[in-house]
Design a protein around this motif. Structure first.
Motif, PDB file in Angstrom:
ATOM      1  N   TYR A  83       0.860  -1.188   0.000  1.00  0.00           N
ATOM      2  CA  TYR A  83       0.000   0.000   0.000  1.00  0.00           C
ATOM      3  C   TYR A  83       0.893   1.234   0.000  1.00  0.00           C
ATOM      4  CZ  TYR A  83       1.147  -0.624   4.955  1.00  0.00           C
ATOM      5  OH  TYR A  83       1.826  -0.825   6.131  1.00  0.00           O
ATOM      6  N   ARG A  84       0.257   2.402  -0.084  1.00  0.00           N
ATOM      7  CA  ARG A  84       1.017   3.659  -0.063  1.00  0.00           C
ATOM      8  C   ARG A  84       0.445   4.571   1.007  1.00  0.00           C
ATOM      9  NH1 ARG A  84       1.486   5.943  -5.694  1.00  0.00           N
ATOM     10  NH2 ARG A  84       3.225   4.470  -5.752  1.00  0.00           N
ATOM     11  N   GLY A 111       2.136   1.521  -8.731  1.00  0.00           N
ATOM     12  CA  GLY A 111       3.294   2.000  -9.475  1.00  0.00           C
ATOM     13  C   GLY A 111       4.198   2.865  -8.631  1.00  0.00           C
ATOM     14  N   SER A 112       5.134   3.490  -9.293  1.00  0.00           N
ATOM     15  CA  SER A 112       6.088   4.345  -8.585  1.00  0.00           C
ATOM     16  C   SER A 112       5.775   5.806  -8.905  1.00  0.00           C
ATOM     17  CB  SER A 112       7.506   4.017  -9.031  1.00  0.00           C
ATOM     18  OG  SER A 112       8.401   4.954  -8.480  1.00  0.00           O
ATOM     19  N   ILE A 113       5.895   6.681  -7.912  1.00  0.00           N
ATOM     20  CA  ILE A 113       5.674   8.105  -8.187  1.00  0.00           C
ATOM     21  C   ILE A 113       6.983   8.876  -8.161  1.00  0.00           C
ATOM     22  CG2 ILE A 113       3.281   8.251  -7.410  1.00  0.00           C
ATOM     23  CD1 ILE A 113       4.394   9.375  -4.717  1.00  0.00           C
ATOM     24  N   LEU A 114       8.076   8.185  -7.899  1.00  0.00           N
ATOM     25  CA  LEU A 114       9.357   8.891  -7.814  1.00  0.00           C
ATOM     26  C   LEU A 114      10.275   8.477  -8.957  1.00  0.00           C
ATOM     27  CD1 LEU A 114       9.990   8.633  -3.968  1.00  0.00           C
ATOM     28  CD2 LEU A 114       9.062  10.566  -5.239  1.00  0.00           C
TER      29      LEU A 114
END
Ligand code: 5GP
Length: 114
Positions: A83-84, A111-114
């Motif tokens: 989770y995020r 997914g990735s946000i960075l």
């Protein structure tokens, strides 16, 4: 009513919301416009406007906010897949509501946000 007051009214139960957990320190409720299958907001019961107001005196509240988010993630069974946790601060950080809130997002691959 401004958005800060909306969160205060949600804590008191005066505005309808889908509260998933509440104790003396925090309230957790479903986001009205979910950005993922699971989208829960965890907020302190006393007003902290943003991350900038976190300090030595109130740090235990923030710890409880995070622990609550993790307990909820485990209870609903999203912890193993993951989770995020998101804490937006002020305008550049994308904070719309001036009442500190931790987003718990999950239920799909984010997914990735960075
Ligand atoms: P921010 O952008 O400030 O980090 O996130 C604010 C969040 O609060 C948004 O995801 C928005 O959908 C949610 N929100 C705003 N107003 C309400 C409301 O009245 N009820 C609920 N449950 N969520 C709200």
């Amino acid at each position: 009513m401004n958005k800060k007051n909306i969160f205060e009214q949600i804590i008191k139960g005066k505005i309808k919301s889908d509260i998933v957990y509440q104790d003396k320190i925090v309230t957790a409720f479903k986001d009205i416009k979910p950005k993922a299958p699971i989208h829960i907001l965890i907020i302190p019961n006393v007003l902290i406007v943003s991350a900038n107001q976190i300090n030595e005196k109130n740090k235990d509240i923030l710890t409880h906010v995070f622990i609550t988010a993790i307990k909820i993630a485990k209870k609903i069974g999203i912890h193993e897949k993951g989770y995020r946790l998101v804490l937006n601060c002020n305008r550049n950080g994308g904070q719309e509501v001036p009442y500190l809130h931790l987003h718990l997002l999950g239920g799909k691959y984010l997914g990735s946000i960075l």
